[in-house]
Motif scaffolding. Sequence first.
Motif, PDB file in Angstrom:
ATOM      1  N   THR A  59       0.881  -1.137  -0.090  1.00 57.05           N
ATOM      2  CA  THR A  59       0.077   0.082  -0.100  1.00 57.05           C
ATOM      3  C   THR A  59       0.996   1.271  -0.071  1.00 57.05           C
ATOM      4  O   THR A  59       0.411   2.310  -0.786  1.00 57.05           O
ATOM      5  CB  THR A  59      -0.915  -0.120   1.205  1.00 57.05           C
ATOM      6  N   VAL A  60       1.841   1.252   0.904  1.00 56.73           N
ATOM      7  CA  VAL A  60       2.571   2.568   0.742  1.00 56.73           C
ATOM      8  C   VAL A  60       3.513   2.531  -0.393  1.00 56.73           C
ATOM      9  O   VAL A  60       3.712   3.836  -1.053  1.00 56.73           O
ATOM     10  CB  VAL A  60       3.751   2.146   2.105  1.00 56.73           C
ATOM     11  N   TRP A  61       3.938   1.477  -1.148  1.00 55.26           N
ATOM     12  CA  TRP A  61       4.714   1.620  -2.213  1.00 55.26           C
ATOM     13  C   TRP A  61       3.848   2.090  -3.296  1.00 55.26           C
ATOM     14  O   TRP A  61       4.121   3.011  -4.189  1.00 55.26           O
ATOM     15  CB  TRP A  61       5.200   0.134  -2.838  1.00 55.26           C
ATOM     16  N   ALA A  62       2.462   1.520  -3.674  1.00 57.12           N
ATOM     17  CA  ALA A  62       1.652   2.069  -4.550  1.00 57.12           C
ATOM     18  C   ALA A  62       1.155   3.550  -4.398  1.00 57.12           C
ATOM     19  O   ALA A  62       0.952   4.076  -5.235  1.00 57.12           O
ATOM     20  CB  ALA A  62       0.347   1.241  -4.357  1.00 57.12           C
ATOM     21  N   ALA A  63       0.943   3.895  -3.149  1.00 60.69           N
ATOM     22  CA  ALA A  63       0.724   5.343  -2.876  1.00 60.69           C
ATOM     23  C   ALA A  63       1.961   6.164  -3.128  1.00 60.69           C
ATOM     24  O   ALA A  63       1.512   7.388  -3.724  1.00 60.69           O
ATOM     25  CB  ALA A  63       0.429   5.648  -1.245  1.00 60.69           C
ATOM     26  N   ARG A  64       2.977   5.793  -3.082  1.00 63.98           N
ATOM     27  CA  ARG A  64       4.389   6.717  -3.541  1.00 63.98           C
ATOM     28  C   ARG A  64       4.476   6.571  -5.083  1.00 63.98           C
ATOM     29  O   ARG A  64       4.822   7.667  -5.644  1.00 63.98           O
ATOM     30  CB  ARG A  64       5.361   6.051  -2.816  1.00 63.98           C
ATOM     31  N   VAL A  65       4.347   5.445  -5.793  1.00 67.51           N
ATOM     32  CA  VAL A  65       4.798   5.276  -6.998  1.00 67.51           C
ATOM     33  C   VAL A  65       3.715   5.546  -8.051  1.00 67.51           C
ATOM     34  O   VAL A  65       3.852   5.993  -9.058  1.00 67.51           O
ATOM     35  CB  VAL A  65       5.372   3.914  -7.235  1.00 67.51           C
ATOM     36  N   HIS A  66       2.270   5.385  -7.814  1.00 64.72           N
ATOM     37  CA  HIS A  66       1.430   5.411  -8.484  1.00 64.72           C
ATOM     38  C   HIS A  66       1.594   4.394  -9.617  1.00 64.72           C
ATOM     39  O   HIS A  66       1.581   4.937 -10.874  1.00 64.72           O
ATOM     40  CB  HIS A  66       0.938   6.962  -9.078  1.00 64.72           C
ATOM     41  N   PRO A  67       1.673   3.285  -9.663  1.00 65.79           N
ATOM     42  CA  PRO A  67       1.672   2.323 -10.616  1.00 65.79           C
ATOM     43  C   PRO A  67       0.637   2.094 -11.853  1.00 65.79           C
ATOM     44  O   PRO A  67       0.967   1.889 -12.721  1.00 65.79           O
ATOM     45  CB  PRO A  67       1.949   0.815 -10.058  1.00 65.79           C
ATOM     46  N   TRP A  68      -0.544   2.666 -11.478  1.00 63.06           N
ATOM     47  CA  TRP A  68      -1.636   2.813 -12.322  1.00 63.06           C
ATOM     48  C   TRP A  68      -1.583   3.840 -13.427  1.00 63.06           C
ATOM     49  O   TRP A  68      -2.292   3.899 -14.385  1.00 63.06           O
ATOM     50  CB  TRP A  68      -2.991   2.563 -11.562  1.00 63.06           C
ATOM     51  N   VAL A  69      -0.912   4.835 -13.183  1.00 61.73           N
ATOM     52  CA  VAL A  69      -0.557   6.098 -14.057  1.00 61.73           C
ATOM     53  C   VAL A  69       0.279   5.555 -15.013  1.00 61.73           C
ATOM     54  O   VAL A  69       1.211   5.172 -14.808  1.00 61.73           O
ATOM     55  CB  VAL A  69      -0.143   7.346 -13.190  1.00 61.73           C
ATOM     56  N   GLU A  70       0.006   5.955 -16.339  1.00 60.08           N
ATOM     57  CA  GLU A  70       0.782   5.784 -17.424  1.00 60.08           C
ATOM     58  C   GLU A  70       1.676   6.716 -17.733  1.00 60.08           C
ATOM     59  O   GLU A  70       1.582   7.887 -17.416  1.00 60.08           O
ATOM     60  CB  GLU A  70       0.095   5.762 -18.813  1.00 60.08           C
ATOM     61  N   PRO A  71       3.161   6.337 -17.598  1.00 55.05           N
ATOM     62  CA  PRO A  71       4.269   7.352 -17.703  1.00 55.05           C
ATOM     63  C   PRO A  71       4.251   8.032 -18.939  1.00 55.05           C
ATOM     64  O   PRO A  71       3.619   7.630 -20.075  1.00 55.05           O
ATOM     65  CB  PRO A  71       5.345   6.351 -17.685  1.00 55.05           C
ATOM     66  N   PRO A  72       4.713   9.628 -18.800  1.00 55.91           N
ATOM     67  CA  PRO A  72       4.790  10.174 -19.933  1.00 55.91           C
ATOM     68  C   PRO A  72       5.704   9.645 -21.185  1.00 55.91           C
ATOM     69  O   PRO A  72       6.697   8.937 -20.874  1.00 55.91           O
ATOM     70  CB  PRO A  72       5.450  11.638 -19.439  1.00 55.91           C
ATOM     71  N   SER A  73       5.321  10.172 -22.454  1.00 54.12           N
ATOM     72  CA  SER A  73       5.951   9.477 -23.478  1.00 54.12           C
ATOM     73  C   SER A  73       7.433  10.194 -23.700  1.00 54.12           C
ATOM     74  O   SER A  73       7.477  11.303 -23.439  1.00 54.12           O
ATOM     75  CB  SER A  73       5.143   9.818 -24.767  1.00 54.12           C
TER      76      SER A  73
END
Length: 82
Positions: A59-73
């Motif tokens: 949960t802490v990792w997901a809250a900091r990294v936001h793996p669901w957001v697509e990285p910018p091109s």
Amino acid sequence: MNRAEREAAVRQIMERVPSPVPPDVHTDAVRRGERLLRRRRLARRALWLLACAAAVAFTVWAARVHPWVEPPSQTTPPVTGW
């Protein structure tokens, strides 16, 4: 051995008088059983603690990294002065 002979053999085995059991076997069995239960309880608690720690870490990792957001091109340069 046919069925009647097998049944007779089984009846003979079941009708035998059981051999005497030493008196201290019961106390040893109870002590070992309690020890096994303590170990199982400790292992279960440790696994639950590990599972909870893993859930918190995820949960802490997901809250900091936001793996669901697509990285910018990175392939297209930004458009400026348009």
